[in-house]
Write an enzyme that holds these catalytic residues in place. Sequence first.
Site, PDB file in Angstrom:
ATOM      1  N   SER A 144       3.701  -7.394   2.675  1.00  9.87           N
ATOM      2  CA  SER A 144       3.748  -7.458   1.210  1.00  9.87           C
ATOM      3  C   SER A 144       4.728  -8.567   0.849  1.00  9.87           C
ATOM      4  CB  SER A 144       4.275  -6.143   0.638  1.00  9.87           C
ATOM      5  OG  SER A 144       4.631  -6.295  -0.717  1.00  9.87           O
ATOM      6  N   TYR A 157      10.174   0.965   0.977  1.00  6.19           N
ATOM      7  CA  TYR A 157       8.973   0.126   1.148  1.00  6.19           C
ATOM      8  C   TYR A 157       9.385  -1.291   1.556  1.00  6.19           C
ATOM      9  CZ  TYR A 157       4.538  -2.199  -0.086  1.00  6.19           C
ATOM     10  OH  TYR A 157       3.383  -2.939  -0.066  1.00  6.19           O
ATOM     11  N   LYS A 161       8.578  -2.908   5.298  1.00  3.77           N
ATOM     12  CA  LYS A 161       7.680  -4.068   5.371  1.00  3.77           C
ATOM     13  C   LYS A 161       8.420  -5.279   5.965  1.00  3.77           C
ATOM     14  CE  LYS A 161       3.753  -2.512   3.535  1.00  3.77           C
ATOM     15  NZ  LYS A 161       2.439  -2.592   4.194  1.00  3.77           N
TER      16      LYS A 161
HETATM   17  P1  NDP Z   1      -4.908   1.761  -0.979  1.00  6.43           P
HETATM   18  O1  NDP Z   1      -4.063   2.920  -1.377  1.00  6.43           O
HETATM   19  O2  NDP Z   1      -5.980   1.282  -1.891  1.00  6.43           O
HETATM   20  O3  NDP Z   1      -5.557   2.059   0.456  1.00  6.43           O
HETATM   21  C1  NDP Z   1      -4.759   2.474   1.518  1.00  6.43           C
HETATM   22  C2  NDP Z   1      -5.621   2.756   2.719  1.00  6.43           C
HETATM   23  O4  NDP Z   1      -4.776   3.214   3.782  1.00  6.43           O
HETATM   24  C3  NDP Z   1      -6.625   3.860   2.473  1.00  6.43           C
HETATM   25  O5  NDP Z   1      -7.760   3.657   3.289  1.00  6.43           O
HETATM   26  C4  NDP Z   1      -5.870   5.114   2.921  1.00  6.43           C
HETATM   27  O6  NDP Z   1      -6.792   6.139   3.224  1.00  6.43           O
HETATM   28  C5  NDP Z   1      -5.153   4.538   4.141  1.00  6.43           C
HETATM   29  N1  NDP Z   1      -3.932   5.229   4.531  1.00  6.43           N
HETATM   30  C6  NDP Z   1      -2.830   5.489   3.790  1.00  6.43           C
HETATM   31  N2  NDP Z   1      -1.925   6.159   4.507  1.00  6.43           N
HETATM   32  C7  NDP Z   1      -2.444   6.299   5.754  1.00  6.43           C
HETATM   33  C8  NDP Z   1      -1.989   6.897   6.952  1.00  6.43           C
HETATM   34  N3  NDP Z   1      -0.814   7.516   7.021  1.00  6.43           N
HETATM   35  N4  NDP Z   1      -2.791   6.842   8.037  1.00  6.43           N
HETATM   36  C9  NDP Z   1      -4.002   6.240   7.977  1.00  6.43           C
HETATM   37  N5  NDP Z   1      -4.482   5.665   6.874  1.00  6.43           N
HETATM   38  C10 NDP Z   1      -3.718   5.695   5.771  1.00  6.43           C
HETATM   39  O7  NDP Z   1      -3.874   0.590  -0.636  1.00  6.43           O
HETATM   40  P2  NDP Z   1      -4.017  -0.981  -0.783  1.00  6.43           P
HETATM   41  O8  NDP Z   1      -5.356  -1.428  -0.356  1.00  6.43           O
HETATM   42  O9  NDP Z   1      -3.486  -1.354  -2.112  1.00  6.43           O
HETATM   43  O10 NDP Z   1      -2.914  -1.453   0.283  1.00  6.43           O
HETATM   44  C11 NDP Z   1      -3.222  -1.693   1.634  1.00  6.43           C
HETATM   45  C12 NDP Z   1      -2.001  -2.342   2.257  1.00  6.43           C
HETATM   46  O11 NDP Z   1      -1.674  -3.524   1.552  1.00  6.43           O
HETATM   47  C13 NDP Z   1      -0.751  -1.462   2.235  1.00  6.43           C
HETATM   48  O12 NDP Z   1      -0.064  -1.582   3.453  1.00  6.43           O
HETATM   49  C14 NDP Z   1       0.050  -2.040   1.086  1.00  6.43           C
HETATM   50  O13 NDP Z   1       1.435  -1.842   1.276  1.00  6.43           O
HETATM   51  C15 NDP Z   1      -0.313  -3.515   1.187  1.00  6.43           C
HETATM   52  N6  NDP Z   1      -0.142  -4.235  -0.069  1.00  6.43           N
HETATM   53  C16 NDP Z   1      -0.863  -3.913  -1.184  1.00  6.43           C
HETATM   54  C17 NDP Z   1      -0.678  -4.635  -2.366  1.00  6.43           C
HETATM   55  C18 NDP Z   1      -1.452  -4.333  -3.610  1.00  6.43           C
HETATM   56  O14 NDP Z   1      -1.125  -4.911  -4.671  1.00  6.43           O
HETATM   57  N7  NDP Z   1      -2.466  -3.498  -3.588  1.00  6.43           N
HETATM   58  C19 NDP Z   1       0.306  -5.722  -2.432  1.00  6.43           C
HETATM   59  C20 NDP Z   1       1.013  -5.969  -1.207  1.00  6.43           C
HETATM   60  C21 NDP Z   1       0.780  -5.245  -0.079  1.00  6.43           C
HETATM   61  P3  NDP Z   1      -6.350   7.708   3.237  1.00  6.43           P
HETATM   62  O15 NDP Z   1      -5.593   7.953   1.963  1.00  6.43           O
HETATM   63  O16 NDP Z   1      -7.625   8.450   3.385  1.00  6.43           O
HETATM   64  O17 NDP Z   1      -5.471   7.852   4.448  1.00  6.43           O
END
Ligand code: NDP
Length: 264
Positions: A144, A157, A161
């Site tokens: 991030s 967080y 990261k």
């Molecule tokens: P979402 O919440 O949309 O999706 C997260 C995904 O990760 C889902 O598939 C969720 O599925 C899965 N997940 C969460 N926790 C776990 C776990 N413990 N084990 C396995 N799977 C898990 O998140 P984003 O797409 O927004 O973010 C994805 C990544 O990008 C993250 O690491 C986030 O920190 C990073 N990011 C996002 C930004 C943004 O603006 N969106 C900006 C910068 C970084 P389920 O809940 O079923 O487990």
Amino acid sequence: MDLELRDKVAVITGGSVGIGLAVAEGLAAEGVHLALCARDEARVVQKAKEIAGQSGVRAIGVRADVSKAEDIERFVAIVEKEFGGADILINNAGTGSGETIMDSTDEKWDYYMDLHLMAAVRLTRALVPFMRKRGGGVILNNASICATQPLYYEPIYNTSKAALAMFSKCAANEFIKDNIRVNLINPGLILTPDWVKTAKQLTQGTDTTWEQYLDKIAKDNAPIGRFATPEELAHFFVFMCSPRASYCVGSSYYVDGGWLKVIT
Ligand code: NDP
């Protein structure tokens, strides 16, 4: 441009929604077979089915909580059984935190370090031997912009990261001799369903719409003045998986609409 990715195998954590799903769809469009994991089994299995149906690749969805070592072990065993290993690993699963240092608990620190750092460490250790046998591979760690430019409300967080960023650099140094390229991607504001849900919650019963709320966040932070779609970010992930990115090693790439306030 032929990205030369056909019939490669990619493991994507958190591949059922948001950025992970967009990357999965982008790779599938290039002919990459997929092993996706997430905690919600029904959703990840359904998404894998949809992707396989749309693009003709093999795709499986597996329930695994990547903050738990035993779930990672089980997931990797399934990947080995189904695909004989993997060429690409995308460490993507993660989520924001929300605390002050003074009110944070050891348990919360442990959870986020497991989720953001140790999941990547454990999956890297488990999958690198397969990549070596295949003659090389790609590991992309999704951190991030907060890994270097912290947001005040989520020190756990930001810190976890940042740890992932340093791990990524160390892994790049250790594995390039095996033709395994490791890089870090630092997204800025990416409009995933989670952002929409939060915006709807925060604006309920106010004069501000959720769209106005998100528009203000984008205008206040990113010089480009808007969020990116997950697909816009996924294009970059897909390119970085390709041999066309062969000289990209051990770097941190910002995809943030200009939000990072310094040069690096
Ligand atoms: P979402 O919440 O949309 O999706 C997260 C995904 O990760 C889902 O598939 C969720 O599925 C899965 N997940 C969460 N926790 C776990 C776990 N413990 N084990 C396995 N799977 C898990 O998140 P984003 O797409 O927004 O973010 C994805 C990544 O990008 C993250 O690491 C986030 O920190 C990073 N990011 C996002 C930004 C943004 O603006 N969106 C900006 C910068 C970084 P389920 O809940 O079923 O487990």
